[in-house]
Design a protein around this motif. Structure first.
Motif, PDB file in Angstrom:
ATOM      1  N   UNK A 102      -2.605  -2.783  -3.918  1.00  0.00           N
ATOM      2  CA  UNK A 102      -1.596  -1.727  -3.852  1.00  0.00           C
ATOM      3  C   UNK A 102      -1.948  -0.638  -2.857  1.00  0.00           C
ATOM      4  N   UNK A 103      -3.169  -0.657  -2.328  1.00  0.00           N
ATOM      5  CA  UNK A 103      -3.594   0.354  -1.360  1.00  0.00           C
ATOM      6  C   UNK A 103      -3.569  -0.181   0.071  1.00  0.00           C
ATOM      7  N   UNK A 104      -2.953  -1.348   0.298  1.00  0.00           N
ATOM      8  CA  UNK A 104      -3.065  -1.991   1.609  1.00  0.00           C
ATOM      9  C   UNK A 104      -2.278  -1.299   2.712  1.00  0.00           C
ATOM     10  N   UNK A 105      -1.463  -0.313   2.369  1.00  0.00           N
ATOM     11  CA  UNK A 105      -0.730   0.430   3.389  1.00  0.00           C
ATOM     12  C   UNK A 105      -1.396   1.734   3.778  1.00  0.00           C
ATOM     13  N   UNK A 106      -2.542   2.011   3.200  1.00  0.00           N
ATOM     14  CA  UNK A 106      -3.257   3.255   3.484  1.00  0.00           C
ATOM     15  C   UNK A 106      -3.825   3.223   4.898  1.00  0.00           C
ATOM     16  N   UNK A 107      -3.822   4.357   5.568  1.00  0.00           N
ATOM     17  CA  UNK A 107      -4.337   4.415   6.931  1.00  0.00           C
ATOM     18  C   UNK A 107      -5.261   5.612   7.099  1.00  0.00           C
ATOM     19  N   UNK A 108      -5.999   5.598   8.189  1.00  0.00           N
ATOM     20  CA  UNK A 108      -6.938   6.663   8.519  1.00  0.00           C
ATOM     21  C   UNK A 108      -6.993   6.744  10.036  1.00  0.00           C
ATOM     22  N   UNK A 109      -6.992   7.938  10.622  1.00  0.00           N
ATOM     23  CA  UNK A 109      -7.018   8.045  12.090  1.00  0.00           C
ATOM     24  C   UNK A 109      -8.219   7.330  12.705  1.00  0.00           C
ATOM     25  N   UNK A 299       2.635  -2.011  -7.490  1.00  0.00           N
ATOM     26  CA  UNK A 299       2.759  -1.358  -6.187  1.00  0.00           C
ATOM     27  C   UNK A 299       2.931   0.141  -6.333  1.00  0.00           C
ATOM     28  N   UNK A 300       2.649   0.841  -5.267  1.00  0.00           N
ATOM     29  CA  UNK A 300       2.764   2.290  -5.313  1.00  0.00           C
ATOM     30  C   UNK A 300       3.049   2.878  -3.955  1.00  0.00           C
ATOM     31  N   UNK A 301       2.786   4.150  -3.838  1.00  0.00           N
ATOM     32  CA  UNK A 301       3.101   4.905  -2.635  1.00  0.00           C
ATOM     33  C   UNK A 301       2.371   4.382  -1.413  1.00  0.00           C
ATOM     34  N   UNK A 302       1.181   3.801  -1.622  1.00  0.00           N
ATOM     35  CA  UNK A 302       0.351   3.391  -0.486  1.00  0.00           C
ATOM     36  C   UNK A 302       0.339   1.870  -0.283  1.00  0.00           C
ATOM     37  N   UNK A 303       1.342   1.212  -0.847  1.00  0.00           N
ATOM     38  CA  UNK A 303       1.464  -0.237  -0.664  1.00  0.00           C
ATOM     39  C   UNK A 303       2.240  -0.525   0.613  1.00  0.00           C
ATOM     40  N   UNK A 304       1.698  -1.396   1.458  1.00  0.00           N
ATOM     41  CA  UNK A 304       2.379  -1.749   2.702  1.00  0.00           C
ATOM     42  C   UNK A 304       3.714  -2.411   2.392  1.00  0.00           C
TER      43      UNK A 304
END
Length: 775
Positions: A102-109, A299-304
């Motif tokens: 569920x965190x697979x859409x998280x990003x980092x610069x 799924x959640x807010x940070x799901x791709x």
């Protein structure tokens, strides 16, 4: 099995096959192992070692997986007569819990300064932050960086680390346990004789070295040892142990069975072939119990996820595909180094993304998103072809929406040396779909020129015939591509694109711009004969290239997207969909020219064409006006689309496994049950819902940091506003899509209008079907 290492096992040694009398519940030991995985993923080392492995105890398989004791007759097991593959009709899927997905859409610069600005705010140990939150992920990554001198030379960035270490490693154990239980259940490895997680002591008589070897299922009565892998890879650490097992006199009557959840990799085939030679006739067998793992998560807010303006961006394997061959090699090197146990399943390295095509779109219900499925050629990961997935999916997605957004009269391109001001519609020329059509047109001209070379191959054969018949030259031609009957199936509210082959048409054509070879004055009979010979000799070869050559792969993919988009237009005309505001809006700013093609202009391709036409692609000796001279060659082009219907019976007979494969592919990449050379992968454009597993799934363990939960209700996708009015001349293409829902029809949608020199403008439009039904 694919979730464990046997490199470090603490158990008693015996001189005969042993069975532990202690019983240890599956759920408890899985939790222990998962705890170890969570720790190891911090440093990017996915191996399971130490206490996690030692905690596994032997147990009756039916008791371990809470199954009834209904053992299968040993003579009826799939490997009883040798190597085997599960019948395609039985290919299915299974769920396993991995809430970290569920965190697979998280990003980092990527910029270290911007990255550290975020990470520096996290001053507590990563375990202090709740699982399932960005802080937990960032803090874990920060800990990994700290252990490596605040650099990430291994993964090359947060995104790779997130997918390869934080998410994928965490899911290996539950995935392996789920597949282990599935194989036991499906094959009936139950009853008092089948023991799971049995450890035996094996000794290599040649070296005298002893090993502890744990097998996933063991039967002292039938004398079988079974190793189960959810993927298609073997455990390299087990190699000396299996060789010792086959050579140990204590086990000379035993057979070693390998069961895989996916087709074996090339390395694994070599490994198992070596074991077969060592063990002798029939002692080692392989069985592929093909089944697709589907991660279960809330799924959640940070799901791709995809959106109502994109398709393909939410598919895991596409997002993980690196952009270049060099990046692909680095990724595979990382994965191989971190996975000697063979615990992983097929990733982007097993896909040839250059062959990616859209093959299915589901019913476009407003607010519920759109299911879709791609197909692509399957390759062994060692091929290194798994790069470029994001770029190819983006091209298909952008083309799909371009076909929706622009009104049909804009779908034209024209390479004509007499018309430099009429290359293509200006708006269409700002899209990758338009670029692909125009560049494919030029590519075809070059191929035609090559085939016309009178010194070699088909060209020599053609000109030899012309010379024998006293025909001095060839006239100008216009060639264009039209789709052959493109079979589609409208069923259960969705559209299956079964086949969309392309055909090359050719007619005589002259232009005002002088040919560098001078005029070709022929009689009517000679014109007719030249046309007959070119149609019989040159055109079929060009047609074959267009349908099979890698250089036209983008054209084929863009056309398939056109097929899908045309069908969406039909559905929206019946009832407004999420694409209502996009259709005929003539706004394409969301799907511009991208990447290396961002600065492309139609004029660039036109200049290349004019150079080819006026200077030729090559030169060759010839006679001009009866005198020795030099001739040059260059030019050719494309266009349109027919229709055909076939019965529901044909679909059922020829594509009976396609609906099941497509349904699975929406959730996870899967082997195509219709063709072992293909894979299917897709997604949904609504909020990512995860998966719910099988209706009656094999019990799988929970894990620390998250549990398996039912899928949530899909969040509404953005919906469009405004009316949809048919554009002037918005007619049905020859045949249209049959509006029946019960038969296969050929795509009627707009043809790829790519005109040859002197052909003028041809509009890509739909034509009225003979039945009068909507397209």
């Amino acid at each position: 099995m694919s979730s464990r290492s046997t490199s470090s096992i603490s158990t008693r040694s015996t001189s005969t096959p042993s069975t532990s009398t202690r019983r240890h519940h599956l759920w408890a030991r899985a939790a222990v192992a998962l705890a170890a995985v969570g720790i190891l993923s911090v440093s990017g080392l996915p191996q399971l070692q130490g206490t996690a492995a030692a905690a596994v105890k032997a147990q009756r398989c039916d008791e371990m997986f809470k199954l009834p004791s209904n053992p299968t007759d040993p003579s009826k097991l799939p490997w009883a007569k040798g190597d085997a593959v599960r019948p395609e009709t039985d290919w299915d899927s299974y769920g396993f819990p991995n809430q970290r997905q569920a965190m697979d859409g998280l990003s980092l610069p990527d910029d270290p300064a911007a990255r550290d600005k975020i990470l520096d705010k996290l001053d507590k140990p990563y375990k202090s932050y709740p699982e399932g939150t960005p802080d937990r992920v960032y803090a874990t990554y920060k800990d990994y960086l700290k252990r490596n001198g605040n650099t990430d030379t291994k993964y090359g960035g947060f995104g790779n680390w997130l997918n390869e270490a934080y998410i994928e490693v965490y899911g290996r154990q539950p995935r392996g346990e789920a597949f282990h239980g599935k194989v036991v259940k499906d094959l009936g490895l139950t009853g008092p004789d089948w023991i799971c997680e049995e450890t035996v002591t094996v000794t290599d008589p040649e070296t005298g070295e002893s090993y502890q070897r744990r097998y996933d299922a063991f039967n002292k009565v039938t004398k079988e040892a079974v190793e189960i892998k959810s993927g298609g890879n073997h455990d390299t650490s087990q190699a000396p142990k299996d060789r010792a097992f086959l050579k140990d006199p204590k086990f000379k009557d035993y057979k070693l069975r390998y069961a895989f959840g996916q087709p074996q990799s090339e390395d694994t085939v070599k490994y198992t072939d070596g074991l077969k030679k060592l063990g002798g006739q029939g002692r080692v067998t392989t069985y592929e119990h093909v089944s697709t793992p589907e991660p279960e998560f809330q799924p959640g807010k940070y799901t791709a996820q995809d959106t109502a303006k994109s398709i393909g961006r939410g598919a895991d394997v596409i997002r993980q595909s690196p952009p270049t061959p060099a990046d692909m090699k680095r990724q595979l090197d990382r994965i191989r180094a971190a996975d000697p146990e063979g615990m992983r399943v097929r990733g982007p390295g097993g896909v040839d993304f250059s062959t990616l095509e859209l093959r299915y779109v589901g019913k476009p219900v407003k607010g519920q998103g759109l299911n879709y499925s791609f197909s692509a050629n399957k390759v062994d990961e060692s091929s290194g072809l798994g790069y470029g997935g994001q770029q190819k999916a983006e091209l298909i997605s952008d083309s799909f929406f371009t076909w929706l957004a622009l009104t049909p009269e804009k779908f034209w391109v024209n390479l004509n040396p007499d018309q430099p001001d009429k290359i293509m519609d200006k708006t269409f020329g700002k899209t990758d779909a338009g670029r692909v059509l125009l560049q494919a047109d030029l590519e075809m001209k070059h191929d035609y020129a090559k085939d016309m070379d009178p010194r070699t191959g088909i060209g020599k054969q053609l000109f030899d015939k012309l010379k024998a018949e006293n025909i001095p030259c060839t006239h100008g031609v216009r060639n264009w591509i039209v789709p052959k009957p493109a079979e589609v199936r409208e069923q259960n509210g969705g559209l299956y694109i079964l086949d969309a082959p392309l055909k090359v048409n050719s007619v005589p054509q002259e232009v005002k711009t002088p040919s560098p070879n001078g005029p070709c004055n022929l009689t009517d009979a000679q014109h007719k004969r030249v046309t007959e010979l070119m149609d019989a000799m040159i055109v079929p070869d060009i047609e074959k290239k267009v349908n099979t050559d890698a250089r036209y792969a983008d054209l084929r993919a863009v056309y398939n997207a056109r097929v899908a988009a045309e069908w969406i237009r039909q559905q929206d005309a019946k009832s407004p969909t999420d694409y209502h505001a996009i259709i005929n809006s003539n706004k394409v700013t969301d799907w511009p020219l991208r990447g290396n093609n961002a600065s492309w202009t139609p004029e660039q391709t036109y200049k290349d064409y004019v150079k080819s036409f006026t200077q030729g692609d090559y030169s060759y000796p010839c006679e001009r006006a009866g005198q020795p001279g030099t001739c040059v060659m260059g030019g050719v082009d494309f266009s349109k689309s027919p229709k055909q219907n076939v019965t529901q019976a044909k679909f059922t007979a020829e594509h009976k496994n396609l609906p099941r494969t497509t349904d699975i592919s929406v959730k996870a990449m899967t082997d195509d049950a219709e063709s072992r050379a293909l894979l299917a992968l897709g997604g949904n454009t609504a909020a990512h819902t995860g998966t719910g597993g099988n209706p009656t799934p094999t019990p799988t363990p929970t894990h620390s940091g998250g549990t398996s939960t039912p899928p949530s209700t899909p969040a509404p996708a953005p919906s469009g506003q405004g009316g949809h009015q048919p554009a002037p001349g918005d007619q049905h293409a020859s045949g249209g899509l049959a509006n029946t829902g019960t038969q296969i029809a050929t795509i009627a949608g707009a043809a790829l209008a790519l005109l040859a020199a002197g052909a003028g403008l041809v509009w890509l439009r739909r034509r009225k079907a003979s039945s009068g039904s909507g397209a």
